[in-house]
Design a protein around this motif. Structure first.
Motif, PDB file in Angstrom:
ATOM      1  N   ILE A 169       0.838  -1.231  -0.177  1.00  0.00           N
ATOM      2  CA  ILE A 169       0.086   0.005   0.041  1.00  0.00           C
ATOM      3  C   ILE A 169       0.917   1.180  -0.046  1.00  0.00           C
ATOM      4  O   ILE A 169       2.146   1.271   0.684  1.00  0.00           O
ATOM      5  N   SER A 170       0.466   2.405  -0.614  1.00  0.00           N
ATOM      6  CA  SER A 170       1.278   3.383  -0.754  1.00  0.00           C
ATOM      7  C   SER A 170       1.721   4.107   0.343  1.00  0.00           C
ATOM      8  O   SER A 170       0.639   4.054   1.295  1.00  0.00           O
ATOM      9  N   TYR A 171       2.604   4.682   0.533  1.00  0.00           N
ATOM     10  CA  TYR A 171       3.110   5.724   1.735  1.00  0.00           C
ATOM     11  C   TYR A 171       2.754   7.091   1.669  1.00  0.00           C
ATOM     12  O   TYR A 171       2.699   7.646   0.289  1.00  0.00           O
ATOM     13  N   VAL A 172       2.199   7.881   2.678  1.00  0.00           N
ATOM     14  CA  VAL A 172       1.995   9.102   2.726  1.00  0.00           C
ATOM     15  C   VAL A 172       2.580   9.761   3.924  1.00  0.00           C
ATOM     16  O   VAL A 172       2.953   9.163   4.949  1.00  0.00           O
ATOM     17  N   VAL A 221       3.639   7.546   7.182  1.00  0.00           N
ATOM     18  CA  VAL A 221       3.210   6.366   7.557  1.00  0.00           C
ATOM     19  C   VAL A 221       3.326   5.101   6.541  1.00  0.00           C
ATOM     20  O   VAL A 221       3.104   5.209   5.479  1.00  0.00           O
ATOM     21  N   ASN A 222       3.814   3.911   7.422  1.00  0.00           N
ATOM     22  CA  ASN A 222       4.201   2.794   6.593  1.00  0.00           C
ATOM     23  C   ASN A 222       2.770   1.876   6.715  1.00  0.00           C
ATOM     24  O   ASN A 222       2.557   1.261   7.842  1.00  0.00           O
ATOM     25  N   GLY A 265       7.856   0.619  13.606  1.00  0.00           N
ATOM     26  CA  GLY A 265       7.777   1.246  12.066  1.00  0.00           C
ATOM     27  C   GLY A 265       6.558   1.620  11.487  1.00  0.00           C
ATOM     28  O   GLY A 265       6.548   1.593  10.496  1.00  0.00           O
ATOM     29  N   LEU A 266       5.642   1.942  12.309  1.00  0.00           N
ATOM     30  CA  LEU A 266       4.352   2.473  11.866  1.00  0.00           C
ATOM     31  C   LEU A 266       4.734   3.676  10.989  1.00  0.00           C
ATOM     32  O   LEU A 266       3.887   4.127  10.187  1.00  0.00           O
ATOM     33  N   VAL A 267       5.650   4.442  11.876  1.00  0.00           N
ATOM     34  CA  VAL A 267       5.936   5.797  11.242  1.00  0.00           C
ATOM     35  C   VAL A 267       7.663   5.822  11.109  1.00  0.00           C
ATOM     36  O   VAL A 267       8.319   5.337  11.987  1.00  0.00           O
ATOM     37  N   GLU A 268       8.044   6.136   9.709  1.00  0.00           N
ATOM     38  CA  GLU A 268       9.269   6.031   9.340  1.00  0.00           C
ATOM     39  C   GLU A 268       9.687   7.531   9.230  1.00  0.00           C
ATOM     40  O   GLU A 268       8.930   8.321   8.689  1.00  0.00           O
ATOM     41  N   ARG A 277      -0.379   9.814  15.329  1.00  0.00           N
ATOM     42  CA  ARG A 277      -2.110   9.772  15.470  1.00  0.00           C
ATOM     43  C   ARG A 277      -2.529   9.035  14.194  1.00  0.00           C
ATOM     44  O   ARG A 277      -3.353   8.248  14.410  1.00  0.00           O
ATOM     45  N   ASP A 278      -2.240   9.572  12.989  1.00  0.00           N
ATOM     46  CA  ASP A 278      -2.860   8.826  11.685  1.00  0.00           C
ATOM     47  C   ASP A 278      -2.567   7.308  11.863  1.00  0.00           C
ATOM     48  O   ASP A 278      -3.398   6.641  11.470  1.00  0.00           O
TER      49      ASP A 278
END
Length: 315
Positions: A3-6, A13-14, A219-222, A250-251
């Protein structure tokens, strides 16, 4: 399927990792506390007006308590209390001995010396006195001295015109752009049944240093390399960068909540306890972590901590 990263300037967010963690959370099935431990919370038999003011006031000053070289800890009746536990213990003791302290009129007239006498050697007692006074003044002037009326004016909604998020922006203590204290208050009053929110699907976790540390380690957030270097070197973040990072955190937890079919309040309770007792800053106890199978830090053996951003009343 990838799934794409934003993301934003700080990182991203990974989503692959989010789904991996959500699968584990769905098997854990966290449930929300009801916040009745008398060490920290008022009796359910107490007048609802006092209960509401207690939670709003205590959350207003529930932000960073331990600083390097300035720990916040005490021994009460032979039991050790540290950080937030000590803050809420002292709140419960104050409530037991002087119930009228948690009324808008008393809060409005608090002086820094009153807060220092109550909370002891907390590093920013003057700031906490101002936040409580601001709360008391505005409940008095805007809501006819009734905290319960203020909360009920939301119609049991978190978002939208007149909802809790909009309401709490009236009070200085609750002006964190990532709304940590607002969602912490929402969790408490919903769990206690003081206000039952009808749009709990709009709830968010209350992002503090614990939830940030866990998200980064999993690793939820990189982080972009510049900000990763700042974290590992202990270089303080600016307010803007702090907001960007905690917004990503939070996202990421919101998506975990959605994919695991776990409401944000229950997830927040679970994660806060995990961050305080298992995924701690020094020597995390990975053997007790139910999320370790998805954890990047566990796999690599490299356990970085959250970013440095001390001087704040946001969280």
């Amino acid at each position: 399927m990838r799934i794409s990263y934003v993301g934003n300037d700080v990182g991203w967010v990974n989503y692959d990792k989010v789904i991996e963690v959500a699968d584990l959370v769905s098997g854990i099935r966290p449930v929300q506390d009801n916040y009745v431990n008398p060490d920290y919370y008022p009796s359910v038999e107490l007048d609802l007006e006092i209960q509401a003011t207690y939670f709003m006031a205590m959350v207003a000053i529930d932000h960073r308590l331990n600083l390097p070289g300035h720990p916040y800890e005490a021994l009460i009746n032979g039991k050790s209390y540290v950080g937030s536990d000590l803050l809420w213990k002292l709140g419960a003791e104050k409530l037991k001995n002087d119930e009228s302290f948690f009324t808008p009129s008393r809060l409005a007239n608090l002086k820094p010396s009153d807060v220092k006498d109550w909370l002891g050697d907390v590093w920013d007692y003057g700031v906490r006195a101002f936040l409580l006074s601001d709360l008391g003044v505005k409940i008095t002037s805007l809501f006819n001295s009734s905290t319960l009326s203020a909360l009920r004016s939301t119609g049991g909604r978190l978002l939208g015109a007149g909802g809790l998020v909009e309401l709490m922006r009236n009070f200085t203590a609750y002006t964190d752009p990532v709304e940590k204290k607002t969602y912490l208050l929402a969790k408490f009053i919903h769990g206690r049944g003081i206000i039952r929110f009808t749009d709990i699907n709009n709830a968010q976790v209350a992002v503090d240093n614990h939830l940030t540390r866990v998200a980064i380690r999993l690793g939820l957030v990189e982080l972009n390399q510049r900000f990763m270097n700042m974290v590992t070197s202990g270089i303080p973040f600016t307010p803007k960068d702090d907001v960007n990072l905690r917004s990503l955190v939070r996202d990421s937890w919101k998506i975990v909540s959605m994919y695991s079919h776990t409401d944000a309040f229950s997830l927040d309770d679970y994660l806060w306890n995990l961050g305080r007792s298992v995924c701690i800053r020094d020597k995390p106890n990975c053997g007790k972590c139910q999320l370790r199978k998805a954890c990047n830090a566990y796999k690599s053996g490299s356990f970085i901590n959250e970013h440095v951003f001390y001087s704040t009343f946001w969280y």
